[in-house]
Design an enzyme around this catalytic site. Structure first.
Site, PDB file in Angstrom:
ATOM      1  N   LYS A   1      12.609  12.821 -17.608  1.00  0.00           N
ATOM      2  CA  LYS A   1      11.917  13.631 -16.595  1.00  0.00           C
ATOM      3  C   LYS A   1      11.861  15.059 -17.097  1.00  0.00           C
ATOM      4  O   LYS A   1      12.704  15.480 -17.899  1.00  0.00           O
ATOM      5  CB  LYS A   1      12.679  13.588 -15.267  1.00  0.00           C
ATOM      6  CG  LYS A   1      11.806  13.867 -14.068  1.00  0.00           C
ATOM      7  CD  LYS A   1      10.960  12.657 -13.708  1.00  0.00           C
ATOM      8  CE  LYS A   1      10.102  12.864 -12.494  1.00  0.00           C
ATOM      9  NZ  LYS A   1       9.520  11.577 -12.043  1.00  0.00           N
TER      10      LYS A   1
HETATM   11  P1  NAD Z   1       1.734  15.367  -5.148  1.00  0.00           P
HETATM   12  O1  NAD Z   1       1.974  16.748  -5.636  1.00  0.00           O
HETATM   13  O2  NAD Z   1       0.412  14.734  -5.417  1.00  0.00           O
HETATM   14  O3  NAD Z   1       1.984  15.301  -3.558  1.00  0.00           O
HETATM   15  C1  NAD Z   1       3.146  15.752  -2.945  1.00  0.00           C
HETATM   16  C2  NAD Z   1       2.839  15.886  -1.466  1.00  0.00           C
HETATM   17  O4  NAD Z   1       4.039  16.161  -0.759  1.00  0.00           O
HETATM   18  C3  NAD Z   1       1.867  16.993  -1.131  1.00  0.00           C
HETATM   19  O5  NAD Z   1       0.969  16.530  -0.153  1.00  0.00           O
HETATM   20  C4  NAD Z   1       2.764  18.096  -0.545  1.00  0.00           C
HETATM   21  O6  NAD Z   1       2.058  18.938   0.343  1.00  0.00           O
HETATM   22  C5  NAD Z   1       3.776  17.224   0.164  1.00  0.00           C
HETATM   23  N1  NAD Z   1       5.034  17.880   0.515  1.00  0.00           N
HETATM   24  C6  NAD Z   1       5.825  18.663  -0.253  1.00  0.00           C
HETATM   25  N2  NAD Z   1       6.892  19.068   0.460  1.00  0.00           N
HETATM   26  C7  NAD Z   1       6.774  18.525   1.695  1.00  0.00           C
HETATM   27  C8  NAD Z   1       7.556  18.561   2.861  1.00  0.00           C
HETATM   28  N3  NAD Z   1       8.691  19.255   2.901  1.00  0.00           N
HETATM   29  N4  NAD Z   1       7.129  17.864   3.950  1.00  0.00           N
HETATM   30  C9  NAD Z   1       5.979  17.163   3.916  1.00  0.00           C
HETATM   31  N5  NAD Z   1       5.200  17.088   2.828  1.00  0.00           N
HETATM   32  C10 NAD Z   1       5.590  17.762   1.728  1.00  0.00           C
HETATM   33  O7  NAD Z   1       2.937  14.494  -5.728  1.00  0.00           O
HETATM   34  P2  NAD Z   1       2.996  12.938  -5.934  1.00  0.00           P
HETATM   35  O8  NAD Z   1       2.675  12.646  -7.345  1.00  0.00           O
HETATM   36  O9  NAD Z   1       2.273  12.256  -4.843  1.00  0.00           O
HETATM   37  O10 NAD Z   1       4.576  12.694  -5.788  1.00  0.00           O
HETATM   38  C11 NAD Z   1       5.206  12.532  -4.522  1.00  0.00           C
HETATM   39  C12 NAD Z   1       6.548  11.863  -4.720  1.00  0.00           C
HETATM   40  O11 NAD Z   1       6.340  10.603  -5.363  1.00  0.00           O
HETATM   41  C13 NAD Z   1       7.551  12.604  -5.601  1.00  0.00           C
HETATM   42  O12 NAD Z   1       8.859  12.320  -5.149  1.00  0.00           O
HETATM   43  C14 NAD Z   1       7.352  11.964  -6.964  1.00  0.00           C
HETATM   44  O13 NAD Z   1       8.486  12.098  -7.789  1.00  0.00           O
HETATM   45  C15 NAD Z   1       7.125  10.528  -6.536  1.00  0.00           C
HETATM   46  N6  NAD Z   1       6.439   9.694  -7.511  1.00  0.00           N
HETATM   47  C16 NAD Z   1       5.213  10.014  -7.981  1.00  0.00           C
HETATM   48  C17 NAD Z   1       4.581   9.157  -8.870  1.00  0.00           C
HETATM   49  C18 NAD Z   1       3.187   9.401  -9.380  1.00  0.00           C
HETATM   50  O14 NAD Z   1       2.650   8.532 -10.084  1.00  0.00           O
HETATM   51  N7  NAD Z   1       2.557  10.512  -9.066  1.00  0.00           N
HETATM   52  C19 NAD Z   1       5.231   7.991  -9.312  1.00  0.00           C
HETATM   53  C20 NAD Z   1       6.483   7.677  -8.782  1.00  0.00           C
HETATM   54  C21 NAD Z   1       7.068   8.536  -7.881  1.00  0.00           C
END
Ligand code: NAD
Length: 428
Positions: free
Chosen positions: A110
């Protein structure tokens, strides 16, 4: 290393507690535990960047490779003001276990930069991303460490990283990073893969619980890539009703069901967010406590804690985010009979299609979306089944001390990683 004020909210401590519980179940000795717990490498970079006004600003970046016994380190890059070495280390270890549960030939990694990307211009963000990629170009590589998107990074940043690495290598090397735009060697279906994996896990869980998914009420915390796609697919492909959604701008609710495609369009226009969406009203309380059947935390770590777990009303919690539930909250949810689909299983669709992307880059032959999606489904259903089997077998052996799906997932993963260590032997 910064010490979190509330240790319940320290993601590294939480990751280690989860690991320890599974390691105890597997009766691992202290040396083996230590070997599996410690990261292989952890680096900190101080990155000088020329801002648009000519001033130089230093940014702190991190990359952690947790375990690389099963293959190259794999894991996303996060841009967020709260990024720390501890957080990145926790996320890297979750990637090790996730890749092992999904049974793909990668270890865990990461990375992150401590930055609020909204406060930077596009040109500043590009210079920062490229500086980070250049600085890590001796660690990164298709055979050694393959980054991907995470919070606040996406296809655009991945294209910049692929380009920077390729310039240093003096040849185009697209397999160094996944989650790229289709035109730059990305895979069909990668953008939706994490959300699609969440949907498949929810489907499998509903089947297991004999609970109808058609018409089930869903609440989604975090409406970015994972949350938005999960909501869209659960509504469109499963007939579920998404009643609430939230992001950094606020939380909204519509008991009759949100128009998810309209919400995605509305929230992504100028990165406006969900607040003010005309087809809903503001949610007065916390989305974690909203009345629903399925809760999808898809934002950040530590959203379900011992403070609010008792008020979770969902029957299923599908962890789209990494580490959204603390170990203390896990116990409360278990006692309440809430079924948690753990992150290392539930959001493994993203890394699985990242693996497909890496395979396609190395072959130079690209699959249609239908093939990507059916291979993803096959992998997710198998992983879900493996974790359920481990839980049922462990529970049957010790009925007085049942394991959660999270600990069962860790047990599957630890056994797979350990087996490779045993076969490869100890080089020392
Ligand atoms: P992203 O940046 O596209 O979206 C994150 C979202 O969370 C945004 O809408 C943001 O406004 C919101 N957010 C942030 N803080 C918040 C809060 N306190 N309350 C409510 N909403 C809040 O990110 P993503 O890629 O969708 O990732 C989201 C989660 O999924 C993370 O934990 C990431 O590690 C995990 N994840 C992502 C992927 C991927 O392929 N993108 C894969 C596995 C896990």
């Amino acid at each position: 290393m910064a010490v979190a004020v509330n240790s319940q909210l320290n993601p590294l401590e939480n990751a280690e507690r989860q690991f320890e519980e599974a390691a105890t179940r597997l009766k691992l000795d202290a040396g083996v535990r230590d070997m599996l717990k410690k990261p292989r490498r952890a680096t900190i970079q101080w990155l000088p960047v020329m801002m648009d006004d000519g001033a130089i600003r230093m940014f702190e970046g991190f990359r952690v490779q947790h375990n690389i016994a099963r293959g190259p380190a794999k894991g996303g890059i996060r841009f967020h003001p709260d990024v720390s070495l501890e957080e990145v280390s926790a996320l890297a270890s979750w990637m090790t276990w996730k890749c092992a549960v999904a049974d793909i030939p990668f270890g865990g990694g990461k990375g992150g930069i401590k930055v609020d990307p909204r406060a930077l211009s596009k040109a500043e963000l590009e210079r920062l991303t490229r500086r980070y990629a250049a600085d890590l170009s001796d660690l990164f590589g298709p055979e050694s460490d393959v980054p991907a998107p995470d919070v606040n990074t996406g296809e655009r940043e991945m294209a910049w990283i692929a380009d920077t690495y390729s310039m240093h290598e003096r040849r185009t090397e697209l397999g160094v990073v996944t989650g790229k735009p289709i035109e730059v060697g990305g895979s069909q279906g990668r953008r939706e893969a994490t959300g699609r994996g969440v949907m498949i896990c929810v489907e499998q869980m509903c089947k297991y619980l004999k609970m109808p998914l058609q018409g089930a009420r869903v609440a989604v915390q975090g409406f970015g890539n994972v949350g938005g796609v999960s909501a869209d697919l659960l509504a469109r492909e499963c007939g579920a009703k998404v009643v609430a959604a939230s992001d950094v701008t606020g939380a909204i609710v519509n008991d009759a069901g949100l128009d998810v495609p309209a919400l995605i369009k509305y929230s992504s226009e100028n990165r406006r967010g969900v607040a003010g969406f005309p087809g809903a009203r503001p949610l007065p309380g916390s989305i974690i406590e909203v009345d629903c059947d399925i809760l999808v935390p898809a934002a950040l770590e530590n959203q379900i804690t011992s403070d609010n777990a008792g008020r979770v009303r969902a029957r299923i919690v599908a962890e789209g985010a990494n580490g959204p539930t603390t170990p203390d909250a896990d116990k409360i949810l278990e006692d309440k009979g809430v079924h948690v689909i753990p992150d290392i299983l539930c959001n493994s669709g993203g890394v699985t299609v990242s693996y497909f992307e890496w395979v396609q880059n190395r072959m130079g032959f690209y699959w249609p979306e239908s093939e990507v999606n059916s291979r993803l489904r096959e992998k997710m259903v198998k992983a879900f089944g493996d974790v359920i089997t481990m839980k049922e077998r462990t529970d049957a052996a010790s009925p007085g001390a049942k394991v959660s799906l999270r600990i069962a997932g860790y047990m599957v993963a630890i056994q797979r990683v350990l087996r490779v260590h045993e076969l490869r032997g100890m080089y020392a």
